[in-house]
Design a protein around this motif. Sequence first.
Motif, PDB file in Angstrom:
ATOM      1  N   LEU A 164       0.831  -1.204   0.000  1.00 48.51           N
ATOM      2  CA  LEU A 164       0.000   0.000   0.000  1.00 48.51           C
ATOM      3  C   LEU A 164       0.865   1.253   0.000  1.00 48.51           C
ATOM      4  N   GLU A 165       1.949   1.196   0.755  1.00 48.63           N
ATOM      5  CA  GLU A 165       2.857   2.333   0.855  1.00 48.63           C
ATOM      6  C   GLU A 165       4.285   1.806   0.889  1.00 48.63           C
ATOM      7  N   GLY A 166       5.161   2.405   0.163  1.00 42.70           N
ATOM      8  CA  GLY A 166       6.558   1.990   0.173  1.00 42.70           C
ATOM      9  C   GLY A 166       6.799   0.729  -0.620  1.00 42.70           C
ATOM     10  N   GLN A 167       8.041   0.293  -0.567  1.00 38.01           N
ATOM     11  CA  GLN A 167       8.491  -0.886  -1.300  1.00 38.01           C
ATOM     12  C   GLN A 167       7.991  -2.159  -0.627  1.00 38.01           C
ATOM     13  N   ALA A 168       7.473  -3.068  -1.403  1.00 42.10           N
ATOM     14  CA  ALA A 168       7.008  -4.352  -0.856  1.00 42.10           C
ATOM     15  C   ALA A 168       8.203  -5.238  -0.537  1.00 42.10           C
ATOM     16  N   PRO A 169       8.165  -5.947   0.605  1.00 45.16           N
ATOM     17  CA  PRO A 169       9.217  -6.928   0.864  1.00 45.16           C
ATOM     18  C   PRO A 169       9.062  -8.122  -0.078  1.00 45.16           C
ATOM     19  N   ASP A 170      10.111  -8.908  -0.198  1.00 45.03           N
ATOM     20  CA  ASP A 170      10.071 -10.100  -1.035  1.00 45.03           C
ATOM     21  C   ASP A 170       9.209 -11.189  -0.406  1.00 45.03           C
ATOM     22  N   GLY A 171       9.052 -11.146   0.918  1.00 43.50           N
ATOM     23  CA  GLY A 171       8.239 -12.123   1.629  1.00 43.50           C
ATOM     24  C   GLY A 171       8.057 -11.717   3.078  1.00 43.50           C
ATOM     25  N   VAL A 172       7.009 -12.253   3.713  1.00 38.80           N
ATOM     26  CA  VAL A 172       6.693 -11.909   5.104  1.00 38.80           C
ATOM     27  C   VAL A 172       6.307 -13.179   5.856  1.00 38.80           C
ATOM     28  N   ILE A 173       6.813 -13.277   7.095  1.00 42.88           N
ATOM     29  CA  ILE A 173       6.390 -14.320   8.028  1.00 42.88           C
ATOM     30  C   ILE A 173       5.931 -13.620   9.297  1.00 42.88           C
ATOM     31  N   MET A 174       4.825 -14.082   9.896  1.00 39.43           N
ATOM     32  CA  MET A 174       4.369 -13.544  11.166  1.00 39.43           C
ATOM     33  C   MET A 174       3.955 -14.713  12.064  1.00 39.43           C
ATOM     34  N   LEU A 175       4.591 -14.774  13.227  1.00 39.06           N
ATOM     35  CA  LEU A 175       4.291 -15.804  14.223  1.00 39.06           C
ATOM     36  C   LEU A 175       3.703 -15.137  15.454  1.00 39.06           C
ATOM     37  N   GLN A 176       2.689 -15.748  16.048  1.00 38.33           N
ATOM     38  CA  GLN A 176       2.070 -15.244  17.273  1.00 38.33           C
ATOM     39  C   GLN A 176       2.529 -16.092  18.450  1.00 38.33           C
ATOM     40  N   PHE A 177       2.846 -15.412  19.550  1.00 34.55           N
ATOM     41  CA  PHE A 177       3.233 -16.049  20.807  1.00 34.55           C
ATOM     42  C   PHE A 177       2.312 -15.541  21.906  1.00 34.55           C
ATOM     43  N   PRO A 178       2.095 -16.304  22.971  1.00 31.67           N
ATOM     44  CA  PRO A 178       1.231 -15.831  24.056  1.00 31.67           C
ATOM     45  C   PRO A 178       1.752 -14.558  24.726  1.00 31.67           C
ATOM     46  N   THR A 179       3.077 -14.448  24.854  1.00 30.26           N
ATOM     47  CA  THR A 179       3.672 -13.286  25.523  1.00 30.26           C
ATOM     48  C   THR A 179       4.984 -12.916  24.835  1.00 30.26           C
ATOM     49  N   ILE A 180       5.480 -11.714  25.114  1.00 30.89           N
ATOM     50  CA  ILE A 180       6.781 -11.309  24.586  1.00 30.89           C
ATOM     51  C   ILE A 180       7.888 -12.185  25.173  1.00 30.89           C
ATOM     52  N   GLU A 181       7.706 -12.639  26.410  1.00 31.33           N
ATOM     53  CA  GLU A 181       8.696 -13.525  27.024  1.00 31.33           C
ATOM     54  C   GLU A 181       8.787 -14.854  26.267  1.00 31.33           C
ATOM     55  N   ASP A 182       7.628 -15.388  25.854  1.00 33.51           N
ATOM     56  CA  ASP A 182       7.627 -16.626  25.067  1.00 33.51           C
ATOM     57  C   ASP A 182       8.313 -16.406  23.725  1.00 33.51           C
ATOM     58  N   ALA A 183       8.053 -15.279  23.102  1.00 32.56           N
ATOM     59  CA  ALA A 183       8.658 -14.966  21.805  1.00 32.56           C
ATOM     60  C   ALA A 183      10.174 -14.862  21.924  1.00 32.56           C
ATOM     61  N   LYS A 184      10.627 -14.139  22.934  1.00 28.00           N
ATOM     62  CA  LYS A 184      12.069 -13.980  23.133  1.00 28.00           C
ATOM     63  C   LYS A 184      12.730 -15.307  23.484  1.00 28.00           C
ATOM     64  N   ALA A 185      12.070 -16.124  24.295  1.00 26.65           N
ATOM     65  CA  ALA A 185      12.633 -17.426  24.667  1.00 26.65           C
ATOM     66  C   ALA A 185      12.809 -18.309  23.438  1.00 26.65           C
ATOM     67  N   TRP A 186      11.836 -18.293  22.544  1.00 27.50           N
ATOM     68  CA  TRP A 186      11.940 -19.073  21.301  1.00 27.50           C
ATOM     69  C   TRP A 186      13.091 -18.559  20.444  1.00 27.50           C
ATOM     70  N   TYR A 187      13.134 -17.242  20.232  1.00 25.47           N
ATOM     71  CA  TYR A 187      14.151 -16.650  19.371  1.00 25.47           C
ATOM     72  C   TYR A 187      15.553 -16.872  19.936  1.00 25.47           C
ATOM     73  N   GLU A 188      15.691 -16.777  21.237  1.00 22.51           N
ATOM     74  CA  GLU A 188      17.001 -16.898  21.882  1.00 22.51           C
ATOM     75  C   GLU A 188      17.377 -18.342  22.223  1.00 22.51           C
ATOM     76  N   SER A 189      16.498 -19.281  21.928  1.00 21.99           N
ATOM     77  CA  SER A 189      16.773 -20.683  22.258  1.00 21.99           C
ATOM     78  C   SER A 189      17.979 -21.191  21.465  1.00 21.99           C
ATOM     79  N   PRO A 190      18.721 -22.132  22.019  1.00 21.27           N
ATOM     80  CA  PRO A 190      19.858 -22.701  21.293  1.00 21.27           C
ATOM     81  C   PRO A 190      19.454 -23.290  19.935  1.00 21.27           C
ATOM     82  N   ALA A 191      18.296 -23.927  19.873  1.00 23.59           N
ATOM     83  CA  ALA A 191      17.863 -24.536  18.611  1.00 23.59           C
ATOM     84  C   ALA A 191      17.625 -23.474  17.538  1.00 23.59           C
ATOM     85  N   TYR A 192      16.944 -22.380  17.891  1.00 23.13           N
ATOM     86  CA  TYR A 192      16.701 -21.347  16.877  1.00 23.13           C
ATOM     87  C   TYR A 192      17.990 -20.613  16.531  1.00 23.13           C
TER      88      TYR A 192
END
Length: 97
Positions: free
Chosen positions: A48-76
């Motif tokens: 709608l505005e600006g340059q379109a990205p080549d692709g988008v992913i959006m994941l929902q987590f119950p809390t920001i703490e859950d999101a950060k724990a996933w992102y910072e996990s050794p596996a990720y």
Amino acid sequence: MPAYLIVYRESPVRDAAELAEYSRQTREMAGGDWKLTPLVVYGAVHPLEGQAPDGVIMLQFPTIEDAKAWYESPAYQAALPHRQKAADYRAIFVEGL
């Protein structure tokens, strides 16, 4: 309060093998105890505005703490360099309502 990880692929994939390895490793994580819901995974983008990205992913987590724990996990963190080698990305956390 829900939190979202939004990842924008800003360039076309330059190394398909690296992206395939990233996908393999993150799929293996999906069977774990992570509380995440994929909401968008490379669907059609309608800029709608600006340059379109080549692709988008959006994941929902119950809390920001859950999101950060996933992102910072050794596996990720082990998978992440493969995504970064595959293409140029931008990633953000956003807290919801």
